[in-house]
Design a protein around this motif. Structure first.
Motif, short mmCIF file in Angstrom:
data_model
loop_
_atom_site.label_atom_id
_atom_site.label_comp_id
_atom_site.label_asym_id
_atom_site.label_seq_id
_atom_site.Cartn_x
_atom_site.Cartn_y
_atom_site.Cartn_z
N ILE A 62 0.85 -1.18 0.00
CA ILE A 62 0.00 0.00 0.00
C ILE A 62 0.89 1.24 0.00
O ILE A 62 1.82 1.35 0.80
CB ILE A 62 -0.92 0.04 1.24
N GLY A 63 0.61 2.18 -0.89
CA GLY A 63 1.34 3.44 -0.91
C GLY A 63 0.72 4.43 0.07
O GLY A 63 -0.50 4.59 0.10
N PHE A 111 2.78 5.86 -7.51
CA PHE A 111 2.30 4.65 -6.84
C PHE A 111 1.41 3.82 -7.76
O PHE A 111 1.46 2.59 -7.75
CB PHE A 111 1.54 5.00 -5.56
N LYS A 112 0.59 4.50 -8.55
CA LYS A 112 -0.27 3.79 -9.49
C LYS A 112 0.56 2.96 -10.47
O LYS A 112 0.21 1.82 -10.81
CB LYS A 112 -1.14 4.78 -10.25
N SER A 113 1.70 3.51 -10.91
CA SER A 113 2.56 2.82 -11.87
C SER A 113 3.41 1.73 -11.23
O SER A 113 3.99 0.90 -11.93
CB SER A 113 3.47 3.82 -12.59
N ARG A 114 3.50 1.74 -9.90
CA ARG A 114 4.37 0.79 -9.19
C ARG A 114 3.61 -0.43 -8.66
O ARG A 114 4.09 -1.12 -7.78
CB ARG A 114 5.08 1.50 -8.04
N ILE A 120 -3.20 5.43 0.43
CA ILE A 120 -3.73 6.22 1.54
C ILE A 120 -3.04 7.58 1.49
O ILE A 120 -1.81 7.65 1.53
CB ILE A 120 -3.49 5.55 2.90
N LEU A 121 -3.82 8.64 1.39
CA LEU A 121 -3.26 9.99 1.27
C LEU A 121 -3.67 10.84 2.47
O LEU A 121 -4.85 11.07 2.71
CB LEU A 121 -3.77 10.65 -0.01
N ASN A 122 -2.66 11.29 3.23
CA ASN A 122 -2.89 12.29 4.27
C ASN A 122 -2.76 13.66 3.59
O ASN A 122 -1.68 14.23 3.51
CB ASN A 122 -1.86 12.12 5.39
N ALA A 123 -3.87 14.14 3.04
CA ALA A 123 -3.84 15.28 2.12
C ALA A 123 -3.70 16.62 2.82
O ALA A 123 -4.15 16.80 3.95
CB ALA A 123 -5.12 15.28 1.28
N THR A 124 -3.08 17.58 2.11
CA THR A 124 -2.93 18.93 2.64
C THR A 124 -4.10 19.82 2.22
O THR A 124 -4.35 20.85 2.84
CB THR A 124 -1.63 19.58 2.14
N LYS A 136 -9.03 9.69 -11.41
CA LYS A 136 -8.41 8.89 -12.47
C LYS A 136 -7.87 7.55 -11.95
O LYS A 136 -7.52 6.67 -12.75
CB LYS A 136 -7.26 9.68 -13.12
N LEU A 137 -7.76 7.41 -10.64
CA LEU A 137 -7.18 6.19 -10.08
C LEU A 137 -8.09 4.99 -10.36
O LEU A 137 -9.31 5.10 -10.30
CB LEU A 137 -6.99 6.33 -8.57
#
Length: 329
Positions: A62-63, A111-114, A120-124, A136-137
């Motif tokens: 998981i990224g 991460f999508k390409s890997r 999981i994004l701790n967004a700003t 788009k994910l």
């Protein structure tokens, strides 16, 4: 290290047969299975995790994207994420955006390409550009800290906490309350916490001096600079300060102590975050605990659920909080 091709040659079978044996597939005779496994054991063959991931589309990785990797909040969130994911056989790859929107978008693409199974994004913030990139994910996604309209997220009662802390100071007898915050592009910490402060001051019909309100970065240094500006440019000095994070509050305390102000006699101070440092500064900091470990655990469980069931409905979790009263008020 021996390869599948070499095992096939030694066993006098095809590479496809070796793969079926290694993956415990059907349609292989017991005799052939035993012969192949004997060679595998003798040569201590270990299958490539990357190749396995490509074949099964299950990397078990998981990224995780964080705004800062060095903060106590980030550390607690990661501990919660890792605790839950590890118990289900997943690993994490960490990336830090350094509070930069373009970096968040870059890591989403990376991460999508890997071949990660989820992000999981701790967004700003929740900018249009970021929301469009998330749409788009094609893999499961969960946000922490911000409300993503069409995605699963785990966040906090930011507005309610700001109202509660402001009311707390008012109930302690304070009418002149200053505010130290961050950029309102950060909706959760910047906008919602400031709105909670402003709305409460208006509800109590208390004065709001523009010189009492300072917004900038998350750094302790900014807390120091903001407090200096408030004290030097206000004709009427505040008696209390609401800082939207513990780091900002501790920065403000540093300025006050350097300039011989007494806390809480001259100014009371509150923060948000329940940082360990806030417990050990003098005086200890009154704050709010959002339970960041639980946020990490909840986000991790959401991503696992979405991996197992691609059609599961988005889940929106807002965590409870608790006030920790110490000596700064």
């Amino acid at each position: 290290m021996i390869t599948i091709k070499e095992i096939a040659k030694l066993a006098n079978v095809s590479g496809a047969t070796v793969s079926r044996v290694i993956n415990n597939a059907e349609y292989v005779s017991d005799e052939v299975r035993e012969k192949v496994m004997k060679i595998v054991d003798e040569h201590q063959y270990v299958p490539s995790e990357h190749a396995k991931a490509l074949r099964t589309k299950q990397s078990k990785v998981i990224g995780v994207i964080l705004p800062k990797i060095s903060t106590e909040t980030a550390s607690r969130i990661v501990n919660g994420i890792n605790e839950t994911l590890a118990s289900s056989g997943y690993q994490i790859i960490l990336a830090t955006s350094d509070l930069n929107l373009l970096n968040e978008i870059k890591f989403l693409k990376l991460f999508k390409s890997r071949q990660v199974e989820g992000i999981i994004l701790n967004a700003t913030n929740t900018s249009t550009e970021l929301l469009e990139e998330v749409k788009k994910l094609t893999i499961p996604f969960v946000a922490i800290g911000q409300k993503f309209p069409d995605e699963s997220f785990v966040t906090y009662h930011n507005y309610e906490v700001a109202k509660g802390l402001t009311s707390y100071l008012i109930n302690k007898g304070h009418k002149k309350i200053a505010f130290i915050g961050v950029d309102e592009k950060d909706v959760a910490v910047g906008y919602e916490r400031k709105k909670g402060y402003l709305d409460t001051m208006k509800e109590f019909s208390l004065p709001i001096d523009e010189n009492w309100i300072k917004t900038g970065s998350f750094d302790m240094t900014f807390g120091d600079e903001a407090m200096k500006s408030i004290m030097n440019h206000s004709l009427s000095k505040p008696t209390a300060v609401f800082a939207v994070t513990d780091r900002l509050a501790i920065g403000a305390m540093r300025y006050l102590k350097k300039n011989n102000y007494s806390i809480p006699k001259d100014l009371a101070i509150v923060g948000i975050g329940a940082s360990e440092l806030g417990e050990f500064v003098e005086p200890s900091l009154t704050t709010v605990d959002f339970n960041n470990e639980e946020a990490g655990r909840e986000a991790a469980q959401l991503i696992i659920n979405k991996i197992k069931n691609k059609n599961i409905e988005n889940n929106k979790i807002i965590l409870n909080y608790r006030l920790i009263e110490r000596d700064s008020v």
